[in-house]
Structures are given as C-alpha cells and as structure tokens.
Design a protein around this motif. Sequence first.
Motif, PDB file in Angstrom:
ATOM      1  N   THR A 162      59.850  74.129  41.044  1.00 23.53           N
ATOM      2  CA  THR A 162      60.352  74.589  39.745  1.00 23.53           C
ATOM      3  C   THR A 162      59.289  75.288  38.905  1.00 23.53           C
ATOM      4  O   THR A 162      59.584  75.823  37.846  1.00 23.53           O
ATOM      5  CB  THR A 162      60.929  73.433  38.899  1.00 23.53           C
ATOM      6  OG1 THR A 162      59.867  72.554  38.521  1.00 23.53           O
ATOM      7  CG2 THR A 162      61.980  72.664  39.651  1.00 23.53           C
ATOM      8  N   LEU A 163      58.045  75.264  39.398  1.00 27.95           N
ATOM      9  CA  LEU A 163      56.978  75.925  38.651  1.00 27.95           C
ATOM     10  C   LEU A 163      56.841  77.374  39.100  1.00 27.95           C
ATOM     11  O   LEU A 163      57.193  77.729  40.217  1.00 27.95           O
ATOM     12  CB  LEU A 163      55.640  75.214  38.879  1.00 27.95           C
ATOM     13  CG  LEU A 163      55.494  73.813  38.278  1.00 27.95           C
ATOM     14  CD1 LEU A 163      54.147  73.224  38.666  1.00 27.95           C
ATOM     15  CD2 LEU A 163      55.645  73.845  36.772  1.00 27.95           C
ATOM     16  N   THR A 164      56.279  78.216  38.217  1.00 27.69           N
ATOM     17  CA  THR A 164      56.008  79.595  38.619  1.00 27.69           C
ATOM     18  C   THR A 164      54.860  79.607  39.621  1.00 27.69           C
ATOM     19  O   THR A 164      54.132  78.632  39.760  1.00 27.69           O
ATOM     20  CB  THR A 164      55.586  80.443  37.413  1.00 27.69           C
ATOM     21  OG1 THR A 164      54.410  79.855  36.838  1.00 27.69           O
ATOM     22  CG2 THR A 164      56.676  80.508  36.361  1.00 27.69           C
ATOM     23  N   VAL A 165      54.702  80.748  40.278  1.00 27.45           N
ATOM     24  CA  VAL A 165      53.606  80.885  41.235  1.00 27.45           C
ATOM     25  C   VAL A 165      52.279  80.661  40.510  1.00 27.45           C
ATOM     26  O   VAL A 165      51.381  79.966  40.996  1.00 27.45           O
ATOM     27  CB  VAL A 165      53.639  82.282  41.884  1.00 27.45           C
ATOM     28  CG1 VAL A 165      52.426  82.482  42.769  1.00 27.45           C
ATOM     29  CG2 VAL A 165      54.919  82.446  42.682  1.00 27.45           C
ATOM     30  N   ARG A 166      52.183  81.222  39.330  1.00 27.44           N
ATOM     31  CA  ARG A 166      50.977  81.075  38.514  1.00 27.44           C
ATOM     32  C   ARG A 166      50.653  79.596  38.278  1.00 27.44           C
ATOM     33  O   ARG A 166      49.516  79.159  38.472  1.00 27.44           O
ATOM     34  CB  ARG A 166      51.192  81.781  37.168  1.00 27.44           C
ATOM     35  CG  ARG A 166      49.968  81.848  36.286  1.00 27.44           C
ATOM     36  CD  ARG A 166      50.362  82.381  34.912  1.00 27.44           C
ATOM     37  NE  ARG A 166      50.882  83.754  34.995  1.00 27.44           N
ATOM     38  CZ  ARG A 166      50.122  84.840  35.007  1.00 27.44           C
ATOM     39  NH1 ARG A 166      48.816  84.717  34.970  1.00 27.44           N
ATOM     40  NH2 ARG A 166      50.676  86.034  35.083  1.00 27.44           N
ATOM     41  N   ASP A 167      51.689  78.841  37.871  1.00 26.81           N
ATOM     42  CA  ASP A 167      51.465  77.422  37.582  1.00 26.81           C
ATOM     43  C   ASP A 167      51.198  76.622  38.843  1.00 26.81           C
ATOM     44  O   ASP A 167      50.440  75.657  38.827  1.00 26.81           O
ATOM     45  CB  ASP A 167      52.660  76.846  36.825  1.00 26.81           C
ATOM     46  CG  ASP A 167      52.755  77.389  35.418  1.00 26.81           C
ATOM     47  OD1 ASP A 167      53.863  77.415  34.852  1.00 26.81           O
ATOM     48  OD2 ASP A 167      51.704  77.805  34.880  1.00 26.81           O
ATOM     49  N   GLU A 208      57.114  84.516  38.862  1.00 25.20           N
ATOM     50  CA  GLU A 208      58.383  84.107  39.466  1.00 25.20           C
ATOM     51  C   GLU A 208      58.366  82.608  39.725  1.00 25.20           C
ATOM     52  O   GLU A 208      57.319  82.026  39.955  1.00 25.20           O
ATOM     53  CB  GLU A 208      58.591  84.820  40.809  1.00 25.20           C
ATOM     54  CG  GLU A 208      58.576  86.326  40.737  1.00 25.20           C
ATOM     55  CD  GLU A 208      59.852  86.865  40.149  1.00 25.20           C
ATOM     56  OE1 GLU A 208      59.816  87.992  39.615  1.00 25.20           O
ATOM     57  OE2 GLU A 208      60.882  86.167  40.212  1.00 25.20           O
ATOM     58  N   ILE A 209      59.551  82.008  39.721  1.00 23.89           N
ATOM     59  CA  ILE A 209      59.672  80.600  40.066  1.00 23.89           C
ATOM     60  C   ILE A 209      59.534  80.462  41.578  1.00 23.89           C
ATOM     61  O   ILE A 209      60.232  81.143  42.340  1.00 23.89           O
ATOM     62  CB  ILE A 209      61.041  80.036  39.644  1.00 23.89           C
ATOM     63  CG1 ILE A 209      61.294  80.299  38.175  1.00 23.89           C
ATOM     64  CG2 ILE A 209      61.140  78.553  39.957  1.00 23.89           C
ATOM     65  CD1 ILE A 209      60.770  79.278  37.239  1.00 23.89           C
ATOM     66  N   ALA A 210      58.633  79.619  42.013  1.00 23.31           N
ATOM     67  CA  ALA A 210      58.319  79.505  43.441  1.00 23.31           C
ATOM     68  C   ALA A 210      59.547  79.224  44.290  1.00 23.31           C
ATOM     69  O   ALA A 210      59.689  79.757  45.393  1.00 23.31           O
ATOM     70  CB  ALA A 210      57.265  78.417  43.651  1.00 23.31           C
ATOM     71  N   GLY A 211      60.440  78.386  43.781  1.00 25.14           N
ATOM     72  CA  GLY A 211      61.594  78.009  44.581  1.00 25.14           C
ATOM     73  C   GLY A 211      62.558  79.141  44.851  1.00 25.14           C
ATOM     74  O   GLY A 211      63.372  79.068  45.773  1.00 25.14           O
ATOM     75  N   ASN A 212      62.488  80.213  44.051  1.00 21.75           N
ATOM     76  CA  ASN A 212      63.427  81.329  44.229  1.00 21.75           C
ATOM     77  C   ASN A 212      62.942  82.399  45.182  1.00 21.75           C
ATOM     78  O   ASN A 212      63.646  83.362  45.453  1.00 21.75           O
ATOM     79  CB  ASN A 212      63.697  82.003  42.865  1.00 21.75           C
ATOM     80  CG  ASN A 212      64.364  81.057  41.890  1.00 21.75           C
ATOM     81  OD1 ASN A 212      64.923  80.037  42.300  1.00 21.75           O
ATOM     82  ND2 ASN A 212      64.299  81.379  40.618  1.00 21.75           N
ATOM     83  N   LEU A 213      61.702  82.272  45.654  1.00 21.54           N
ATOM     84  CA  LEU A 213      61.123  83.359  46.440  1.00 21.54           C
ATOM     85  C   LEU A 213      61.432  83.206  47.913  1.00 21.54           C
ATOM     86  O   LEU A 213      61.752  82.114  48.378  1.00 21.54           O
ATOM     87  CB  LEU A 213      59.606  83.385  46.196  1.00 21.54           C
ATOM     88  CG  LEU A 213      59.236  83.804  44.773  1.00 21.54           C
ATOM     89  CD1 LEU A 213      57.780  83.530  44.499  1.00 21.54           C
ATOM     90  CD2 LEU A 213      59.535  85.284  44.572  1.00 21.54           C
ATOM     91  N   PRO A 214      61.336  84.305  48.665  1.00 22.30           N
ATOM     92  CA  PRO A 214      61.613  84.225  50.104  1.00 22.30           C
ATOM     93  C   PRO A 214      60.624  83.336  50.838  1.00 22.30           C
ATOM     94  O   PRO A 214      59.501  83.098  50.377  1.00 22.30           O
ATOM     95  CB  PRO A 214      61.478  85.673  50.587  1.00 22.30           C
ATOM     96  CG  PRO A 214      61.054  86.478  49.447  1.00 22.30           C
ATOM     97  CD  PRO A 214      61.068  85.665  48.210  1.00 22.30           C
TER      98      PRO A 214
END
Lengths: 291, 317, 250
Positions: free
Chosen positions: C98-103, C140-146
């Motif tokens: 649920t965290l962004t890539v940055r976080d 981007e939220i990590a969980g949404n990425l390919p």
Amino acid sequence: MQTLTQLILTGLQIGALYVIFSLGLTLIFGVMKIVNFAHGQFFTLTALLIAVLYPFFAGQGYSHVMAFSLVIAIGILASLVLGYLLYQFGFRFFQRDLAGSFILSVGFVLLIEGLLLHYFGGAVRAVPHFVEGSITVLNVNVTYQRLVLIFVSLVFTALLYWVLGHTRTGKAMRAVSIDHEAAMIQGIPYKKIALTGFLIATFLGALAGAVMAPLAMVSPTVGADYLVKGFIAVILGGLGSVPGAIVGSLFIGFIESFGGFYFDPSFANIAIFVLVMIALLVRPNGLMGNG
Amino acid sequence: MDKKTISGSFVALAVAMAVALFLKDGYSANLMAWMAIAALIASGLRFVTLIGELNFAAAAFVGLGAYAAGYSLTILEWPFLVSLLFAGLFSALIGVGFGYVTLKTKGPYFLLIGFAFTEVIRLIYTRINVLGGNSGMIGIFPPDFLMDHFTVFTVGLTGLLIIIMYAIEKSYLGKCFIGIRDNDQVVLSVGINVHMTKVLCLSIGAFVSGIAGGLTAYVNNVISPADFSFLLSTFALAYLKVGGEDHPLGPIAGAILLVFLGSIALRFGGGDHIFYGIAIILTLLVMPKGIFGLWESFKSSRKHVDVVQQSAKGGQA
Amino acid sequence: MKSDQRVALVRTEGIGRRYGGLQAVSNFSFEIYPEEILGLIGPNGAGKSTTFNLISGFVKPTSGRLFFGDKDVTGWSATRISRLGLIRTFQHASYMKTLTVRDNIAVGALGVTGFWRTRAIQNKVQESAHMLGLEQYLDEIAGNLPHGIQRLISIAVAYAANPKVLCLDEPLTGLNQTEAVETLNLLRRIREHQKCAILLVEHNMKAVMQLCERIVVLHHGQMLAMGTPSEIRSNPAVISAYLGEKHARS
C-alpha cells in the motif's frame, strides 16, 4: 483431603462449563477465521428464556421434567434461530475478515444485549435444579445438578470429537480450518460448511446457557463474564484448536476454584490473566497453536 | 506533511475552539467536550491500526489515565497540567509493558488479550481502596481559571494531539508502521526492530488514550471503574468504523455524529446501547468504509466521470 | 578446487535445521566471500529456502554455527543480522503494497540510516531508484504496478539498506527473457557500485550459469557440490540429482 476433593470437583465443574462455551468459540474461529464477540448472547438468551418460561409452563400444569425439557428445547431453538440470522445477515459477508467480523459482532452484542435488557429487564432470576438431590462422592457432597453439568460437557465434547473425526461434515470442517483454499479446490462446499460450523457453535453456546441456568443467577448481562473467561481459555489453548480449548478451559476452571477458595474470586481472575500473559510470552499462538 | 494540510488543520482547530468558546458552559459545552474526547480515543485507536492491530485495550489506557489524573490531583495534590501530563505518561508506560508482552501476538490474540486486560484492570480499580473501590473517585476539578472554558481547552488539546498523530503518520516513522502492517517480514529484513517499533506505536496510542482519560476525569469530575470497561473500546470502535478508518478525519466525524445522536437517543429514554449497535451493524453492512469512505468513492467516481467525458469529447472531435 | 585465501563475509559451519521428524538442512558448510556472486541451486525441496532463512536469522539453526566475519552470530535475530549487512529478499511480494515506491525504498533505508535523518533517507531513495531504473514510478503505489516492476522494487528496498551481502530469493521468477537479462546486468551493476556480495537462489539455470562465479548445489538438505559453473555443469552427481540416473550415464 475433603477440601481438596471439593476444590477439584468444583474446578472440574467450572472448567466443564467453560469447555462447552469455548468449544463453540474455537470452532467458529477454526472454520471461518473470525472472532464472534456475540457468542455469549446465545448463552444469555437460552438461559433467560429458561428462567422466564419454566415458571410459565410449570404454572400451566406441566410436570417438572416436561416443563424443563420443553423450555430447554425452546431456549436452544431460539438461539439457533438467532445464530442463523446473525450468520445470514452478517457474518456470511465477513468470513476471514477478522477486524470486520469482530466489529460486526460487537455491534450485535450491543444490539442484542440492549434488546434483552429492554424486554427482560435487568432483574436477576433463579432457575430451579433440573435434578434435585445430591450424592456423596469421595467424602464430598455433590449435587446431581453439578454432575449433570459435567456429564453433559463430557458427552457433547465426545460427540464433537466424533463429528470432527468421523463424519464427512466434520472432516470437511477440519479441512477448511487447516487450509480453506485447498479445501475449496477439493470441492468442499465452503459456504455450507461455514454455516454448519456456525450453527454447531451456536448450539454449544446455547447448551452452555442451558446447563448453567440452574446453577447460577441469570440476567441479561450474564454472558459477559463467561465471555472473558471463554476467550481466555481459547487464547490459552490456541484459537481453532479443540483440544486447546478443553485444556485452557479446565486450567481456568481449576485456577478459579483454588484461587477463589484460598484468596477470592477477583484475585483468581487477575491470576488467570497474568498467567495468560506469561503463556503468550512463551507461545504467542497459544499452548497448542503452532507457535 | 505539506504546508496546506498543516495550516488547514490549525485553522479548523481554531474554528472549533471558537465554537467552544461561544458555547460557554452548560450541557452543549459538555457535549462538545465529550465529542472531542471521543474523537481523541477513536483517533488513538486508528493510530494503532497503522501497525495493523485493533487495540481493544484502548479503554484500559483511558481508564489508567483517568485514575492517574484523579489520584495525582486529589491525593498527591499535583498541579493540573502536571497531573494531566502524568495521565498520559503513566498510560504510555503501562502501554510499553503491555505491548512488549502482547505484541508478540497478532490479530485475534492481540485483540482478545486487550479485552481481557481491560476487564482485569477494571477489577484492580475496584480492589484498591484509595482509588475509591467500586464507587470511584470524586472531586476532580480543573483549576479555577479554566473552569468556565474547559471545553475550549479540551477541544484545543485533543485537536493538537490528533494533528500530531497525523504528522507522525506522514513521517518516516509512520511509513515504517504501515510497512509493518503490509509486510512485517520485509521490514525485519532491512534492519528494523519490528517488535519495538510496534511497541512504540502502541505506547503513543496509550499516551493519547491516557490524556483522553485525564480529560474525561476533569470534564466529568467523577470517575468509577464502570466507566472504563470493554464497552468504551466498543464505542471507540463504532466511532472509527462509522467515520471511516482510512481517513484521519474519519474518527472525528464518527465521534461527533455518534455522540450527538447518542445524546438524542438518551433523551428519548435510554437504549443508547441498541442505538450504537444498530449504527455499527448498518455501517458495516452498507458502508464498510464509513462516512469518509463514501466520500472518497464519490470523489473518485466523479473523477472517473470527468475522464470518461473527456475521452468521449476527444472521440467526437 | 583451489583453496580460498580470502576471508569469508558469511560462513556456516555444519549448519542444520530439523523440523520435528524432517531434517530440512543438515551439516551444511559454505562461505560467501566479499564481492562475489554465489549461486545456490538444487531441486525443489532441497533446502534452499531454509538455508536462506538460516543465514538471515529468520529461522534458528538446530545444529551448527553461523559466522559473520569472525563474529559468531548463531541464533541472532533477523533484525540484528540485517544490521550487520546481510539483506535478503523474499520469494513472493517482497515489498509493501500500500506504500508508494518512494516510501517502500525509504523504509528499506531507514533501518540502517535512522528514521529521523530525512535528508540521508531521501538521498538513498534517489540513489536506489536510479540504480534500479524506478525513478518514473516513485510516486506510484507499489501494489498497482506490473509484476516485473514489483520485482525491481523488492531489490531496490534491499539495496537501500546498504547491504554487504545481498541475498535474493528467486528474483527472476515470472520475468520474460528480456527482463531476466536486464536483471542480470542490473545485478552486476549493483555488485560493482555497492561492492557487495550477492547470493542468489534461482531456478533459471541459464541465468545462474551466466551470472554466478561460484555455485553451491543442495540436495535433500545436504551439500552435493560446490564449484565454478563449468565444474557444476559437468558434475555427474548434480546432473543425476536434477535429471535422473539415465542422463548421468549417457
């Protein structure tokens, strides 16, 4: 020596009641992975109905045995209906959602307890013994009623073991409890099993209320105290473990019996809690859970 | 936390305090104070959900704070602010101990042990005579200069604490908490002491609950063990769920709404338990994400409609 | 096999783990040397995951010892061992969804940097994102990425923790040929830049042979062979363990 026997017997009796009560709790967790805070309401409802209806039927001229059997049946049936409603309109949508189902069950507790208080009033009632008289066992005087409790507990625990071990439904419940995805892949009808498990648990909760009613005071809030102990028993034994619930319940029963005698009831409660904290330190998933 | 949110929050808080000032004394002022305290307890509960745990022991920490404040004021005769701070610190300290043992467990175990803890602490109050046993403590009054405007102080303090909790949530520490909720194994693998971090989160929650308890003592002037049973935790849960647990304003909205409606229900003759029960059940079945959850999905469906409209226009060009 | 004069970063001495009746790993001794790329392979159930868990502190050994340099770290917790510089990834979803890539990367950095040092963490996030080519996904939220990007995120998180030994659990699973080759090049670049050793558990044999300088083979929880890729490729015991007796004889 007589005191020791008396205390052991009392511990057994208290533990036996918790066993019936906590078996339902652990069964629901095992099958649906939810914590049903409202489990105590089945206990309360059955006990209350027995307390209120027995005088009515006895007054109508039914014999003692007839009246009692009738009100026990009505009490348990009412709880089963309640359980079915709670499942259909609530828990069915929250399986394996721990937080959601718990909060929902909290809502049910507030609602049901509020309604029970409203319709039955806060008064405490007493229920006569099902079986009068007592017997002397090992130099100790034990009422038949207490023996009935222990007997009922033994019988239904054994029955539950048999169901879980030797019937298709029971084995399906165990399969679901271990790995529900694998169970579904194997074609086990999860929804039906969940409902069955929930109703069995409801029955056990109601049964506990039925055997408790003649032995203690009945009021709309009687479920709460047993609820704490029931949950503690289940934590101690490990959520989802049937042997764990039994061990945990008996353990608490004995501490209550001995602690209550040598010190006092609230001390016993505190002691139970401290012991559970220690147990959790060592085995975070309960004594028989996979730590 | 970005500048806009910070200034916005403080403005909102100032407005709330002005309202409280306007209400002066009396029932409405008290009601507002209860709303503020309820919002604080629910926000504290939400804070602990950052590590993925439902802190059912919240009521215990509120009670500990209330008794700490009551005891330190009426018996130790400490000054008001010191006693209030003590309420928070005492709860936080107990929270560290409780969390150290119980946060080794998760989910249902942590939940249920919190329930048992609340009931046992309540039992302990009844056995300690100096705390008034079953009857509780009385005479817990705020200092004279605050007496008439205690609601303003309450609203201000609760608002400040909620803003601070939000700041922590947005900081790297907060990301750490959420990381633990999402995947504690990964957090362990990068050199973070997950257990102590969870304990930290819980003790912050306990501190906040303790302050809420201290405020409860000062607002109501009397406290008793019955005020701090597991029911208090269930009410806090209700505020959180109805308002929406994903948004930091959720607990505030839920608290204001339910305390308000509850006060009306009480005036129509008891049954506020039934009312809270129905509120929880309805919310969970119909709007599981709460009020703010509805608002968020409304916002995003509007965005979706805009996008669809734009692409439709583009298609027609 | 030539004897190694270098000092091992990580060394196991007869390490083993028993689960009830099952000996998952037994008497396993191996070393990881600085800046080397070491492969750990073996058929399914060979004990690779258990070994990973043992050296990273996620599971305590029931026999044997674990050393980090000359420090005996047997029985140390995962937190303590990762603070020494052994950072591992997990086979599945080794990131925070649920965290962004940055976080995500920030959390990776803050264990070893300290959560209050915001400037240092931000720098580490930039550096890690740059190394892994994730700059465009930072918010981007990590969980949404390919899936392929998520694999990179996992490595970025581990990289941000300043590893001396980077242990990757099947990093190439689910990647297509192109992505796999890119990842191999990436791992070489990481080794160059970070000067860390890399331990790789992988099923993609081609990749292992291409990338690793040394390979250790596990079978039924015990070490079967250790050597260079060409040595392992032609080792009859290894071949038979993977393919069956028939092929070894031919």
